[in-house]
Design a protein around this motif. Structure first.
Motif, PDB file in Angstrom:
ATOM      1  N   ALA A 264       0.820  -1.208   0.000  1.00 51.79           N
ATOM      2  CA  ALA A 264       0.000   0.000   0.000  1.00 51.79           C
ATOM      3  C   ALA A 264       0.855   1.259   0.000  1.00 51.79           C
ATOM      4  O   ALA A 264       0.599   2.209  -0.760  1.00 51.79           O
ATOM      5  N   GLU A 265       1.885   1.293   0.849  1.00 51.12           N
ATOM      6  CA  GLU A 265       2.704   2.494   0.924  1.00 51.12           C
ATOM      7  C   GLU A 265       3.589   2.637  -0.317  1.00 51.12           C
ATOM      8  O   GLU A 265       3.834   3.757  -0.779  1.00 51.12           O
ATOM      9  N   MET A 266       4.053   1.528  -0.866  1.00 49.26           N
ATOM     10  CA  MET A 266       4.856   1.619  -2.084  1.00 49.26           C
ATOM     11  C   MET A 266       3.984   2.084  -3.253  1.00 49.26           C
ATOM     12  O   MET A 266       4.441   2.856  -4.114  1.00 49.26           O
ATOM     13  N   THR A 267       2.742   1.628  -3.294  1.00 50.30           N
ATOM     14  CA  THR A 267       1.827   2.073  -4.344  1.00 50.30           C
ATOM     15  C   THR A 267       1.569   3.571  -4.217  1.00 50.30           C
ATOM     16  O   THR A 267       1.512   4.300  -5.220  1.00 50.30           O
ATOM     17  N   MET A 268       1.422   4.047  -2.982  1.00 51.09           N
ATOM     18  CA  MET A 268       1.248   5.481  -2.754  1.00 51.09           C
ATOM     19  C   MET A 268       2.463   6.255  -3.279  1.00 51.09           C
ATOM     20  O   MET A 268       2.316   7.284  -3.947  1.00 51.09           O
ATOM     21  N   ALA A 269       3.648   5.770  -2.976  1.00 52.28           N
ATOM     22  CA  ALA A 269       4.870   6.432  -3.451  1.00 52.28           C
ATOM     23  C   ALA A 269       4.891   6.522  -4.973  1.00 52.28           C
ATOM     24  O   ALA A 269       5.145   7.590  -5.557  1.00 52.28           O
ATOM     25  N   ALA A 270       4.629   5.391  -5.613  1.00 49.11           N
ATOM     26  CA  ALA A 270       4.661   5.349  -7.070  1.00 49.11           C
ATOM     27  C   ALA A 270       3.572   6.225  -7.680  1.00 49.11           C
ATOM     28  O   ALA A 270       3.784   6.893  -8.699  1.00 49.11           O
ATOM     29  N   ALA A 271       2.391   6.242  -7.040  1.00 48.45           N
ATOM     30  CA  ALA A 271       1.266   7.014  -7.569  1.00 48.45           C
ATOM     31  C   ALA A 271       1.550   8.507  -7.559  1.00 48.45           C
ATOM     32  O   ALA A 271       1.281   9.214  -8.532  1.00 48.45           O
ATOM     33  N   ILE A 272       2.079   9.016  -6.436  1.00 49.34           N
ATOM     34  CA  ILE A 272       2.374  10.447  -6.348  1.00 49.34           C
ATOM     35  C   ILE A 272       3.423  10.836  -7.387  1.00 49.34           C
ATOM     36  O   ILE A 272       3.270  11.829  -8.113  1.00 49.34           O
ATOM     37  N   GLY A 273       4.494  10.042  -7.474  1.00 48.13           N
ATOM     38  CA  GLY A 273       5.543  10.355  -8.440  1.00 48.13           C
ATOM     39  C   GLY A 273       5.066  10.263  -9.877  1.00 48.13           C
ATOM     40  O   GLY A 273       5.358  11.130 -10.713  1.00 48.13           O
ATOM     41  N   TYR A 274       4.315   9.204 -10.194  1.00 54.76           N
ATOM     42  CA  TYR A 274       3.800   9.021 -11.551  1.00 54.76           C
ATOM     43  C   TYR A 274       2.902  10.180 -11.943  1.00 54.76           C
ATOM     44  O   TYR A 274       3.005  10.730 -13.048  1.00 54.76           O
ATOM     45  N   ASP A 275       2.012  10.572 -11.039  1.00 51.05           N
ATOM     46  CA  ASP A 275       1.062  11.648 -11.345  1.00 51.05           C
ATOM     47  C   ASP A 275       1.769  12.993 -11.446  1.00 51.05           C
ATOM     48  O   ASP A 275       1.534  13.762 -12.384  1.00 51.05           O
ATOM     49  N   TRP A 276       2.649  13.296 -10.513  1.00 49.78           N
ATOM     50  CA  TRP A 276       3.265  14.623 -10.480  1.00 49.78           C
ATOM     51  C   TRP A 276       4.326  14.803 -11.569  1.00 49.78           C
ATOM     52  O   TRP A 276       4.595  15.925 -11.980  1.00 49.78           O
ATOM     53  N   LEU A 277       4.934  13.713 -12.004  1.00 48.24           N
ATOM     54  CA  LEU A 277       5.957  13.810 -13.051  1.00 48.24           C
ATOM     55  C   LEU A 277       5.442  13.328 -14.413  1.00 48.24           C
ATOM     56  O   LEU A 277       6.216  13.238 -15.368  1.00 48.24           O
ATOM     57  N   TYR A 278       4.183  13.032 -14.515  1.00 50.37           N
ATOM     58  CA  TYR A 278       3.603  12.378 -15.687  1.00 50.37           C
ATOM     59  C   TYR A 278       4.047  13.034 -16.997  1.00 50.37           C
ATOM     60  O   TYR A 278       4.485  12.358 -17.939  1.00 50.37           O
ATOM     61  N   ASN A 279       3.941  14.354 -17.054  1.00 50.50           N
ATOM     62  CA  ASN A 279       4.227  15.053 -18.309  1.00 50.50           C
ATOM     63  C   ASN A 279       5.718  15.162 -18.608  1.00 50.50           C
ATOM     64  O   ASN A 279       6.102  15.595 -19.697  1.00 50.50           O
ATOM     65  N   GLU A 280       6.552  14.780 -17.650  1.00 52.16           N
ATOM     66  CA  GLU A 280       8.002  14.857 -17.816  1.00 52.16           C
ATOM     67  C   GLU A 280       8.650  13.492 -18.036  1.00 52.16           C
ATOM     68  O   GLU A 280       9.822  13.408 -18.404  1.00 52.16           O
TER      69      GLU A 280
END
Length: 625
Positions: free
Chosen positions: A138-154
């Motif tokens: 759960a916590e690793m998914t949270m980490a990946a989700a925030i990074g994926y979403d916030w850096l998506y366009n980069e």
């Protein structure tokens, strides 16, 4: 219609209704641009404005950038478990990715973007996220989700695919395996953390598989109601301060995303007690800045971004009071940099730039529930104020100790009566102990810190409190000159004494009072009254003890219906798996109670400067008003 036909029709209707509700709930998510979690595209300017107006938020921003610089130079994360847990790695992943992603969005410096992408690719390459201990996933998914979403366009298309596939395969899909998803039905923090973490993964990659992600989000809406019901009726969190910070923070993450991306929270925040829980958490912090750390809580406090979410939600800036006080102290700098959710102080606190944060008004808080508690104090702005925290409940509650009737007490900036709190789980599990079985004879109750022997409560005939016992706050009053609470503790001493009632109070804003009234049955009873302290202890007479710490002195005065023997008990480890407890001692008294007797014991905790204010008169508990 035949029964089997009716059943088939009912199942079809249920499936259609569920599909419709999922579609309706998540309709607009795929069309929302990235980034869309926590801080939507273009909202960086709001944070920058808040930083420019509020020195506390500016300090947090600076800490985040300094910590991000250090993360850029850190060695890569490794898939390395501690015992059965990968949890420390998952949490460090959140800290690194959240900090770096924040630094990138607020500065545009590509070194932060590149470092965040590398962290994301590292965890995406792990063989798994350790689903056998599902908090790790759960916590690793949270980490990946925030990074994926916030850096998506980069992100490059290749990086984006690797991270998205990891969220889906190592995170979301494993949550449908019945070997791992028992947390969907539990009423504790696991439910909140796992549902929120998985839902963030679903929110982040929604357009990749709308049906699967929609199912995760809809499932979370229904499942998370189970632990949220535990806040009723007043907001007291059963598992204590530390697990409030864990479970409630994740719960808030979920509600925030749900409201931001679907336009509402499906009535979840309106569940009885949930919004009241902000007051519980606020009152748990004593004038010293330390928490009332009963049950499996650590000894220290932290600044919690979720409280700023509550402050905004309830339009009550004073709920952020403790969080800002925490920021003002340089000694908390290391704790702040280690807080994986530190950016939420800015994301949920950006409205504080426009609102003055004044001290709370109420000095007394009482909460019913599975672990009822009362907290009382003589002020919020005076570091020398008195504070008394008192709890009832049951050892059967998740993460509970045998501490019914226990209390903590502060005066003149010193915590005189303390609680050890938790012992590191791995230190016990590595020795082969099963500390999670909730029965009277569980190995959990061989651990010194978990028992009534190590808490500020009563012990009869060297016996443990009873697991099946449930105690409540039976009476309380909040007059400034006499604030008090009482609990009938008899259920946790069943078979040991006929009746045991404890009252605690702050008297005349000058001293603390603990009063016990005990009735014995058909046999004599050996009673021990214990208080844990880190002060030095000197027994000066047959009814008085001097406690000294940090240049301050407290007088412990004992009045009893019969002779008592004052004494101290060692806190040295009893077993090789017990944690060391240096610099602490248990102080109190013991007495031999005759059969069929009723006895009263009164203990005053009097700061030296208030010795002249003591009221010599004692009053039966039934007459406390």
């Amino acid at each position: 219609m035949k029964p089997i036909a009716r059943l088939v029709c009912w199942l079809l209707l249920l499936l259609c209704t569920t599909a419709f509700s999922q579609e309706g709930l998540t309709d607009g998510i795929a069309g929302k641009a990235h980034p869309r979690l926590l801080l939507a595209k273009g909202e960086e300017a709001q944070v920058q404005s808040a930083i420019g107006k509020n020195p506390d938020l500016e300090r947090v921003h600076g800490l985040l950038l300094e910590a991000s610089d250090r993360i850029c130079a850190a060695a890569p994360l490794e898939h390395k478990k501690t015992g059965k847990r990968l949890l420390s790695v998952s949490r460090e992943a959140i800290r690194r990715i959240f900090f770096l992603s924040y630094a990138w969005r607020m500065t545009g410096n590509k070194k932060y973007r590149d470092a965040a992408e590398q962290q994301l690719l590292t965890i995406s390459s792990f063989a798994d996220w350790n689903p056998t201990h599902y908090l790790d996933v759960a916590e690793m998914t949270m980490a990946a989700a925030i990074g994926y979403d916030w850096l998506y366009n980069e992100l490059s298309p290749d990086s984006r695919k690797k991270i998205k596939d990891a969220i889906l395969e190592k995170g979301i899909r494993t949550s449908f395996d019945t070997k791992y998803n028992y947390w969907l039905k539990v009423e504790n923090n696991w439910n909140q953390v796992c549902n929120a973490g998985l839902a963030y993964g679903a929110f982040a990659v929604f357009e990749s598989d709308p049906q699967l992600c929609g199912a995760v989000i809809s499932r979370a809406v229904e499942s998370i109601r189970i632990p949220m019901k535990q806040y009723a009726p007043d907001g007291a969190y059963p598992e204590g301060y530390g697990y409030w910070s864990y479970g409630t923070t994740y719960n808030v993450f979920f509600l925030d995303a749900l409201e931001q991306l679907t336009g509402g929270d499906q009535g979840l925040s309106a569940l009885p007690g949930f919004l009241k829980t902000a007051d519980y958490f606020q009152h748990m912090i004593a004038p010293s800045g330390l928490p009332f750390n009963y049950a499996d809580s650590g000894p220290g406090a932290e600044s919690n971004g979720a409280m700023l979410w509550f402050a905004k939600k309830l339009k009550r800036p004073s709920l952020a009071w403790n969080e800002l006080q925490f920021l003002h102290s340089d000694k908390n700098r290391r704790a702040l940099e280690g807080d994986r959710f530190l950016p939420t102080l800015l994301l949920w606190g950006k409205q504080l730039a426009e609102a003055g944060v004044t001290p709370p008004e109420k000095t007394f808080w009482e909460g019913r529930g599975a672990s009822p508690v009362v907290m009382m104090r003589t002020g919020w702005t005076n570091p020398d104020a008195l504070f008394m925290g008192f709890k009832a409940g049951s050892p059967f509650v998740n993460h509970a100790h045998m501490d019914e009737g226990s209390f903590v007490f502060e005066a003149e900036g010193v915590r005189w009566a303390m609680d050890f709190g938790m012992q590191n789980y791995e230190s016990l599990e590595s020795k082969g102990l099963n500390i999670w079985q909730r029965t009277q004879n569980s190995q959990r109750w061989t651990v010194f810190r978990y028992t009534n022997y190590a808490h500020n409560t009563l012990t009869f005939d060297d016996s443990l409190q009873r697991m099946e016992g449930v105690t409540a706050i039976t009476q309380y009053g909040d007059r400034p000159e006499f604030s008090f609470a009482q609990s009938d503790l008899s259920p946790v001493y069943k078979g040991q004494v006929k009746r045991a009632v404890r009252g605690v109070a702050l008297k005349d804003k000058a001293y603390g009072l603990i009063q016990d009234e005990i009735e014995t049955g058909d046999h004599p009873v050996h009673m021990q009254w214990r208080m844990l302290t880190s002060a030095t202890v000197e027994i000066t007479s047959s009814n008085e003890v001097l406690l000294k710490k940090n240049g301050k002195t407290l007088r412990m005065q004992i009045l009893a219906d019969q002779p008592v023997t004052l004494k101290t008990w060692s806190t040295a480890p009893v077993n090789d798996y017990d944690a060391p407890n240096p610099g602490t001692v248990l102080v109190g008294f013991e007495a031999q109670l005759p059969a069929a007797s009723s006895k009263r014991f009164v203990v005053r905790l009097v700061p030296e400067n208030n010795a002249s204010k003591v009221d010599a008169k004692t009053v039966p508990l039934r007459d406390w008003k």
